[in-house]
Design a protein around this motif. Sequence first.
Motif, PDB file in Angstrom:
ATOM      1  N   GLU A 199     -13.879  57.919 -52.866  1.00  0.00           N
ATOM      2  CA  GLU A 199     -13.021  57.855 -51.686  1.00  0.00           C
ATOM      3  C   GLU A 199     -11.794  56.975 -51.905  1.00  0.00           C
ATOM      4  O   GLU A 199     -10.701  57.278 -51.437  1.00  0.00           O
ATOM      5  CB  GLU A 199     -13.811  57.332 -50.475  1.00  0.00           C
ATOM      6  CG  GLU A 199     -14.913  58.275 -50.004  1.00  0.00           C
ATOM      7  CD  GLU A 199     -16.277  57.901 -50.579  1.00  0.00           C
ATOM      8  OE1 GLU A 199     -16.324  57.427 -51.731  1.00  0.00           O
ATOM      9  OE2 GLU A 199     -17.275  58.086 -49.866  1.00  0.00           O
ATOM     10  N   ASN A 200     -11.951  55.851 -52.590  1.00  0.00           N
ATOM     11  CA  ASN A 200     -10.842  54.914 -52.804  1.00  0.00           C
ATOM     12  C   ASN A 200     -10.475  54.826 -54.281  1.00  0.00           C
ATOM     13  O   ASN A 200     -10.191  53.754 -54.808  1.00  0.00           O
ATOM     14  CB  ASN A 200     -11.221  53.534 -52.262  1.00  0.00           C
ATOM     15  CG  ASN A 200     -11.527  53.561 -50.784  1.00  0.00           C
ATOM     16  OD1 ASN A 200     -10.713  54.026 -49.992  1.00  0.00           O
ATOM     17  ND2 ASN A 200     -12.707  53.092 -50.404  1.00  0.00           N
ATOM     18  N   THR A 201     -10.482  55.995 -54.934  1.00  0.00           N
ATOM     19  CA  THR A 201     -10.289  56.069 -56.378  1.00  0.00           C
ATOM     20  C   THR A 201      -9.167  57.045 -56.715  1.00  0.00           C
ATOM     21  O   THR A 201      -9.001  58.058 -56.033  1.00  0.00           O
ATOM     22  CB  THR A 201     -11.598  56.540 -57.050  1.00  0.00           C
ATOM     23  OG1 THR A 201     -12.652  55.654 -56.673  1.00  0.00           O
ATOM     24  CG2 THR A 201     -11.474  56.559 -58.559  1.00  0.00           C
ATOM     25  N   VAL A 202      -8.406  56.727 -57.734  1.00  0.00           N
ATOM     26  CA  VAL A 202      -7.420  57.682 -58.256  1.00  0.00           C
ATOM     27  C   VAL A 202      -8.170  58.665 -59.151  1.00  0.00           C
ATOM     28  O   VAL A 202      -8.788  58.271 -60.144  1.00  0.00           O
ATOM     29  CB  VAL A 202      -6.313  56.980 -59.061  1.00  0.00           C
ATOM     30  CG1 VAL A 202      -5.359  58.022 -59.655  1.00  0.00           C
ATOM     31  CG2 VAL A 202      -5.557  56.000 -58.191  1.00  0.00           C
ATOM     32  N   VAL A 203      -8.123  59.938 -58.789  1.00  0.00           N
ATOM     33  CA  VAL A 203      -8.869  60.964 -59.524  1.00  0.00           C
ATOM     34  C   VAL A 203      -7.898  61.804 -60.350  1.00  0.00           C
ATOM     35  O   VAL A 203      -7.028  62.483 -59.802  1.00  0.00           O
ATOM     36  CB  VAL A 203      -9.675  61.874 -58.573  1.00  0.00           C
ATOM     37  CG1 VAL A 203     -10.425  62.943 -59.365  1.00  0.00           C
ATOM     38  CG2 VAL A 203     -10.650  61.041 -57.748  1.00  0.00           C
ATOM     39  N   ILE A 204      -8.055  61.720 -61.657  1.00  0.00           N
ATOM     40  CA  ILE A 204      -7.257  62.528 -62.582  1.00  0.00           C
ATOM     41  C   ILE A 204      -8.138  63.657 -63.088  1.00  0.00           C
ATOM     42  O   ILE A 204      -9.294  63.430 -63.478  1.00  0.00           O
ATOM     43  CB  ILE A 204      -6.748  61.664 -63.749  1.00  0.00           C
ATOM     44  CG1 ILE A 204      -5.784  60.609 -63.211  1.00  0.00           C
ATOM     45  CG2 ILE A 204      -6.055  62.529 -64.809  1.00  0.00           C
ATOM     46  CD1 ILE A 204      -5.383  59.580 -64.223  1.00  0.00           C
ATOM     47  N   GLY A 205      -7.615  64.867 -63.060  1.00  0.00           N
ATOM     48  CA  GLY A 205      -8.414  66.027 -63.443  1.00  0.00           C
ATOM     49  C   GLY A 205      -7.825  66.772 -64.625  1.00  0.00           C
ATOM     50  O   GLY A 205      -6.604  66.782 -64.834  1.00  0.00           O
ATOM     51  N   HIS A 206      -8.714  67.369 -65.392  1.00  0.00           N
ATOM     52  CA  HIS A 206      -8.323  68.221 -66.521  1.00  0.00           C
ATOM     53  C   HIS A 206      -9.285  69.393 -66.554  1.00  0.00           C
ATOM     54  O   HIS A 206     -10.491  69.230 -66.323  1.00  0.00           O
ATOM     55  CB  HIS A 206      -8.387  67.455 -67.842  1.00  0.00           C
ATOM     56  CG  HIS A 206      -8.285  68.338 -69.044  1.00  0.00           C
ATOM     57  ND1 HIS A 206      -7.060  68.752 -69.550  1.00  0.00           N
ATOM     58  CD2 HIS A 206      -9.233  68.927 -69.824  1.00  0.00           C
ATOM     59  CE1 HIS A 206      -7.272  69.547 -70.588  1.00  0.00           C
ATOM     60  NE2 HIS A 206      -8.575  69.669 -70.782  1.00  0.00           N
ATOM     61  N   ALA A 207      -8.780  70.573 -66.872  1.00  0.00           N
ATOM     62  CA  ALA A 207      -9.633  71.757 -66.980  1.00  0.00           C
ATOM     63  C   ALA A 207      -9.236  72.553 -68.207  1.00  0.00           C
ATOM     64  O   ALA A 207      -8.047  72.731 -68.478  1.00  0.00           O
ATOM     65  CB  ALA A 207      -9.514  72.626 -65.728  1.00  0.00           C
TER      66      ALA A 207
END
Length: 372
Positions: A199-207
């Motif tokens: 909830e209080n996190t920077v989420v970086i995504g890769h696919a």
Amino acid sequence: MSKTKKVLIIGMSPIKGGIEMLLMQFFRNIDRSQVQFDFLTFCEKCVFEDEITAAGSQVFHVTRRGENPIRNRKELIAFYKAHPNTYDYIWYHLSSASNCAPVVLARKFTTAKIICHSHGTSFDSSAFFRPIHLLLDKINYPKFMRSTDYCFACSKAAGKWLFKDTDRDIKLIKNGVKIENFRFNPSIRARLREELHAENTVVIGHAGRFCEAKNQSFVIDIFSEYHRLVSNSLLLLIGEGETQSAMKEKVHTLGLESAVRFLGFREDFNDLLQAFDLFLMPSLYEGLPISAVEAQTAGLPCLLADTITAETAVTDLTAFLSLQDSAALWALKIQELLAKEVSRGQYAQIVRDAGYDAQNTILDVTDFFCNT
């Protein structure tokens, strides 16, 4: 009423990657009273095979060239001789002319019109085999082109790569997305981030498929640098493939197990994009990555390698950096992109206006098969 066009697709693999997902989008949504697809594969069982056969289409299997080139050629000839007039079109999805046998033999033994569809801008092979494939591509190119009736490509860069300086028309088939499935949804974002305990996190995504070309090793290096700057950050890696175990070992070595999650292949990628804050793709090469278009549809800032065609930037959300730049510089660029205010909900329409609506792509392909 005109007869149903029969199309043989060559290009499905055992791994759920971008090409496989694109082909299944065509398969699931095309009007089967107008166009019927069968598949020829070079594996024991391709991804989605059960779904394909349950829908009434056929999947044929031929030995992979790398496993046994003599048997591969023999089985291709036998298949084509058994189906000389079955198909109106043979649609071959590839990234180089290094293996032109499926095209050359189809020309010799069938009456089908042959489409070659470029999805890459380099060889999908390891550094060890790349010089061999480069030589084969150069040798085979003339007969490859003589055997090809229609040239398709997912981008201008992919067309230039495979078809070189041909003066023939190259038809661009945009990697369309289901716009409404990817439109930003704050409720889904809140639910997914709660499920991910982010909830209080920077989420970086890769696919992407775990392989050399997708460069997940550098993804992890970049995130390691970013995590030094922003400790409440999380990296989500979506996909499967041959280098996945090595990447898990790298994460362990760097002590990042609590901050990096391997999610495997996910059917809910559209929902996961809602939870991301940024999409990261430092690939060594791409044709035109559909996942990056999907990320932009969800209103995500995207940081890509400049080895990826600029055609991928269908919105102003996309930035490019060189693979020669340090992981630390990439991490700083992530900070810069995330500092900008973005109204994520507006981008679905921008992507649609840019011509990347999957329904339009399907209609374009249907029109080609029925009216060419």
